[in-house]
Design a protein around this motif. Structure first.
Motif, PDB file in Angstrom:
ATOM      1  N   ALA A  90       0.827  -1.034  -0.092  1.00  0.00           N
ATOM      2  CA  ALA A  90       0.058   0.048  -0.093  1.00  0.00           C
ATOM      3  C   ALA A  90       1.009   1.113   0.130  1.00  0.00           C
ATOM      4  O   ALA A  90       1.969   1.214   0.009  1.00  0.00           O
ATOM      5  CB  ALA A  90      -1.035   0.050   1.459  1.00  0.00           C
ATOM      6  N   VAL A  91       0.080   2.417  -0.282  1.00  0.00           N
ATOM      7  CA  VAL A  91       0.979   3.624   0.124  1.00  0.00           C
ATOM      8  C   VAL A  91       0.821   3.930   1.650  1.00  0.00           C
ATOM      9  O   VAL A  91      -0.638   4.065   2.008  1.00  0.00           O
ATOM     10  CB  VAL A  91       0.397   4.937  -0.676  1.00  0.00           C
ATOM     11  N   TYR A  92       1.734   4.154   2.402  1.00  0.00           N
ATOM     12  CA  TYR A  92       1.723   4.554   3.490  1.00  0.00           C
ATOM     13  C   TYR A  92       1.646   6.039   3.872  1.00  0.00           C
ATOM     14  O   TYR A  92       2.726   6.766   3.476  1.00  0.00           O
ATOM     15  CB  TYR A  92       2.582   4.042   4.348  1.00  0.00           C
ATOM     16  N   TYR A  93       0.792   6.649   4.773  1.00  0.00           N
ATOM     17  CA  TYR A  93       0.663   7.853   5.056  1.00  0.00           C
ATOM     18  C   TYR A  93       0.739   8.225   6.373  1.00  0.00           C
ATOM     19  O   TYR A  93       0.287   7.594   7.405  1.00  0.00           O
ATOM     20  CB  TYR A  93      -0.474   8.655   4.759  1.00  0.00           C
ATOM     21  N   CYS A  94       1.665   9.473   6.743  1.00  0.00           N
ATOM     22  CA  CYS A  94       2.004   9.691   7.952  1.00  0.00           C
ATOM     23  C   CYS A  94       0.881  10.927   8.321  1.00  0.00           C
ATOM     24  O   CYS A  94       0.426  11.748   7.385  1.00  0.00           O
ATOM     25  CB  CYS A  94       3.127  10.438   8.136  1.00  0.00           C
ATOM     26  N   ASN A  95       0.375  10.833   9.509  1.00  0.00           N
ATOM     27  CA  ASN A  95      -0.521  11.894  10.076  1.00  0.00           C
ATOM     28  C   ASN A  95      -0.265  12.206  11.244  1.00  0.00           C
ATOM     29  O   ASN A  95       0.113  11.492  12.271  1.00  0.00           O
ATOM     30  CB  ASN A  95      -2.006  11.321  10.039  1.00  0.00           C
ATOM     31  N   ALA A  96      -0.528  13.469  11.842  1.00  0.00           N
ATOM     32  CA  ALA A  96      -0.467  13.952  13.084  1.00  0.00           C
ATOM     33  C   ALA A  96      -1.608  14.906  13.664  1.00  0.00           C
ATOM     34  O   ALA A  96      -2.146  15.724  12.725  1.00  0.00           O
ATOM     35  CB  ALA A  96       0.944  14.451  13.263  1.00  0.00           C
ATOM     36  N   ILE A  97      -1.710  15.000  14.789  1.00  0.00           N
ATOM     37  CA  ILE A  97      -2.555  16.025  15.729  1.00  0.00           C
ATOM     38  C   ILE A  97      -1.598  17.086  16.056  1.00  0.00           C
ATOM     39  O   ILE A  97      -0.912  16.878  17.058  1.00  0.00           O
ATOM     40  CB  ILE A  97      -3.430  15.464  16.452  1.00  0.00           C
ATOM     41  N   VAL A  98      -1.479  18.196  15.518  1.00  0.00           N
ATOM     42  CA  VAL A  98      -0.412  19.364  15.951  1.00  0.00           C
ATOM     43  C   VAL A  98      -1.190  20.533  16.564  1.00  0.00           C
ATOM     44  O   VAL A  98      -1.932  21.130  15.998  1.00  0.00           O
ATOM     45  CB  VAL A  98       0.659  19.574  14.789  1.00  0.00           C
ATOM     46  N   ARG A  99      -0.472  20.907  17.886  1.00  0.00           N
ATOM     47  CA  ARG A  99      -0.996  22.309  18.338  1.00  0.00           C
ATOM     48  C   ARG A  99       0.356  23.102  17.828  1.00  0.00           C
ATOM     49  O   ARG A  99       1.339  23.080  18.183  1.00  0.00           O
ATOM     50  CB  ARG A  99      -0.999  22.116  19.899  1.00  0.00           C
ATOM     51  N   THR A 100      -0.273  24.226  17.314  1.00  0.00           N
ATOM     52  CA  THR A 100       0.945  25.049  16.663  1.00  0.00           C
ATOM     53  C   THR A 100       1.033  26.265  17.473  1.00  0.00           C
ATOM     54  O   THR A 100       0.430  26.692  18.246  1.00  0.00           O
ATOM     55  CB  THR A 100       0.329  25.570  15.215  1.00  0.00           C
ATOM     56  N   GLU A 101       2.330  26.907  17.136  1.00  0.00           N
ATOM     57  CA  GLU A 101       2.759  27.937  17.950  1.00  0.00           C
ATOM     58  C   GLU A 101       1.839  29.343  17.856  1.00  0.00           C
ATOM     59  O   GLU A 101       1.848  30.065  18.427  1.00  0.00           O
ATOM     60  CB  GLU A 101       4.428  28.146  17.476  1.00  0.00           C
ATOM     61  N   VAL A 102       1.435  29.290  16.569  1.00  0.00           N
ATOM     62  CA  VAL A 102       0.472  30.333  16.150  1.00  0.00           C
ATOM     63  C   VAL A 102      -1.049  30.117  16.976  1.00  0.00           C
ATOM     64  O   VAL A 102      -1.840  31.255  16.678  1.00  0.00           O
ATOM     65  CB  VAL A 102       0.463  30.817  14.867  1.00  0.00           C
ATOM     66  N   GLY A 103      -1.044  29.252  17.214  1.00  0.00           N
ATOM     67  CA  GLY A 103      -2.353  28.976  17.963  1.00  0.00           C
ATOM     68  C   GLY A 103      -3.426  27.895  17.253  1.00  0.00           C
ATOM     69  O   GLY A 103      -3.167  28.021  16.023  1.00  0.00           O
ATOM     70  N   GLY A 104      -3.994  27.140  17.798  1.00  0.00           N
ATOM     71  CA  GLY A 104      -5.002  26.340  16.996  1.00  0.00           C
ATOM     72  C   GLY A 104      -4.247  24.638  16.781  1.00  0.00           C
ATOM     73  O   GLY A 104      -3.212  24.609  17.130  1.00  0.00           O
ATOM     74  N   THR A 105      -5.125  23.909  16.493  1.00  0.00           N
ATOM     75  CA  THR A 105      -4.864  22.647  16.220  1.00  0.00           C
ATOM     76  C   THR A 105      -5.164  22.162  14.803  1.00  0.00           C
ATOM     77  O   THR A 105      -6.183  22.544  14.129  1.00  0.00           O
ATOM     78  CB  THR A 105      -5.482  21.664  17.172  1.00  0.00           C
ATOM     79  N   ILE A 106      -4.028  21.552  14.243  1.00  0.00           N
ATOM     80  CA  ILE A 106      -4.281  21.042  12.802  1.00  0.00           C
ATOM     81  C   ILE A 106      -3.766  19.689  12.589  1.00  0.00           C
ATOM     82  O   ILE A 106      -3.465  18.914  13.578  1.00  0.00           O
ATOM     83  CB  ILE A 106      -3.186  21.737  11.746  1.00  0.00           C
ATOM     84  N   ARG A 107      -4.283  19.149  11.573  1.00  0.00           N
ATOM     85  CA  ARG A 107      -3.835  17.782  11.358  1.00  0.00           C
ATOM     86  C   ARG A 107      -3.585  17.385   9.874  1.00  0.00           C
ATOM     87  O   ARG A 107      -4.364  16.943   8.829  1.00  0.00           O
ATOM     88  CB  ARG A 107      -5.342  16.819  11.722  1.00  0.00           C
ATOM     89  N   PRO A 108      -2.216  17.723   9.835  1.00  0.00           N
ATOM     90  CA  PRO A 108      -1.785  17.442   8.387  1.00  0.00           C
ATOM     91  C   PRO A 108      -1.423  16.116   8.134  1.00  0.00           C
ATOM     92  O   PRO A 108      -1.050  15.255   8.906  1.00  0.00           O
ATOM     93  CB  PRO A 108      -0.343  18.207   8.469  1.00  0.00           C
ATOM     94  N   TRP A 109      -0.957  15.785   6.603  1.00  0.00           N
ATOM     95  CA  TRP A 109      -0.922  14.593   6.035  1.00  0.00           C
ATOM     96  C   TRP A 109       0.688  14.499   5.345  1.00  0.00           C
ATOM     97  O   TRP A 109       0.832  15.690   4.897  1.00  0.00           O
ATOM     98  CB  TRP A 109      -1.788  14.438   5.101  1.00  0.00           C
ATOM     99  N   GLY A 110       1.230  13.460   5.451  1.00  0.00           N
ATOM    100  CA  GLY A 110       2.464  13.564   4.785  1.00  0.00           C
ATOM    101  C   GLY A 110       2.187  13.066   3.480  1.00  0.00           C
ATOM    102  O   GLY A 110       1.194  12.898   2.913  1.00  0.00           O
ATOM    103  N   GLN A 111       3.393  13.014   2.462  1.00  0.00           N
ATOM    104  CA  GLN A 111       3.179  12.733   1.219  1.00  0.00           C
ATOM    105  C   GLN A 111       3.003  11.304   0.542  1.00  0.00           C
ATOM    106  O   GLN A 111       2.524  11.141  -0.520  1.00  0.00           O
ATOM    107  CB  GLN A 111       4.344  13.345   0.476  1.00  0.00           C
TER     108      GLN A 111
END
Length: 119
Positions: A90-111
């Motif tokens: 399969a294609v394996y993807y990395c994912n994370a729940i990140v609290r950023t320094e500028v505020g807020g929470t994001i959930r980016p994906w790797g390539q």
């Protein structure tokens, strides 16, 4: 914030691979890091996840063969894959729940990184 995944490749059944995922950018903290995979014609599925405290969870079909671990100081997660089977292809993807320094929470994906298990 970006996630950079690496470590995929072609391996024979029974072989091993280690995937790496490095998070970079304006990161305050990373609550969760996880690996997903998507095989051709199938939905993306969660393979393994790990919290900042080290709690892990795994897809039933990879339990006992895959291990997820992380280095919080390096904002890096790894997926050690042993006893690989053709159905792990399969294609394996990395994912994370990140609290950023500028505020807020994001959930980016790797390539995504391709893992192919074949003789």
């Amino acid at each position: 914030v970006q996630l950079q995944a690496s470590g995929g490749g072609l391996v024979q059944p029974g072989g091993s691979l280690r995937l790496s995922c490095v998070a970079s950018g304006s990161i305050l903290s990373i609550t969760l890091m996880a690996w997903y995979r998507q095989a051709p014609g199938k939905q993306r599925e969660l393979v393994a996840g790990i919290t900042s405290g080290g709690t892990t969870n795994y897809l039933d079909s990879v339990k006992g063969r895959f291990t997820i671990f992380r280095d919080n100081a390096k904002n890096t997660a790894y997926l050690q894959m042993n006893s690989l089977k053709p159905e792990d292809t399969a294609v394996y993807y990395c994912n994370a729940i990140v609290r950023t320094e500028v505020g807020g929470t994001i959930r980016p994906w790797g390539q995504g990184t391709q893992v192919t298990v074949s003789s």
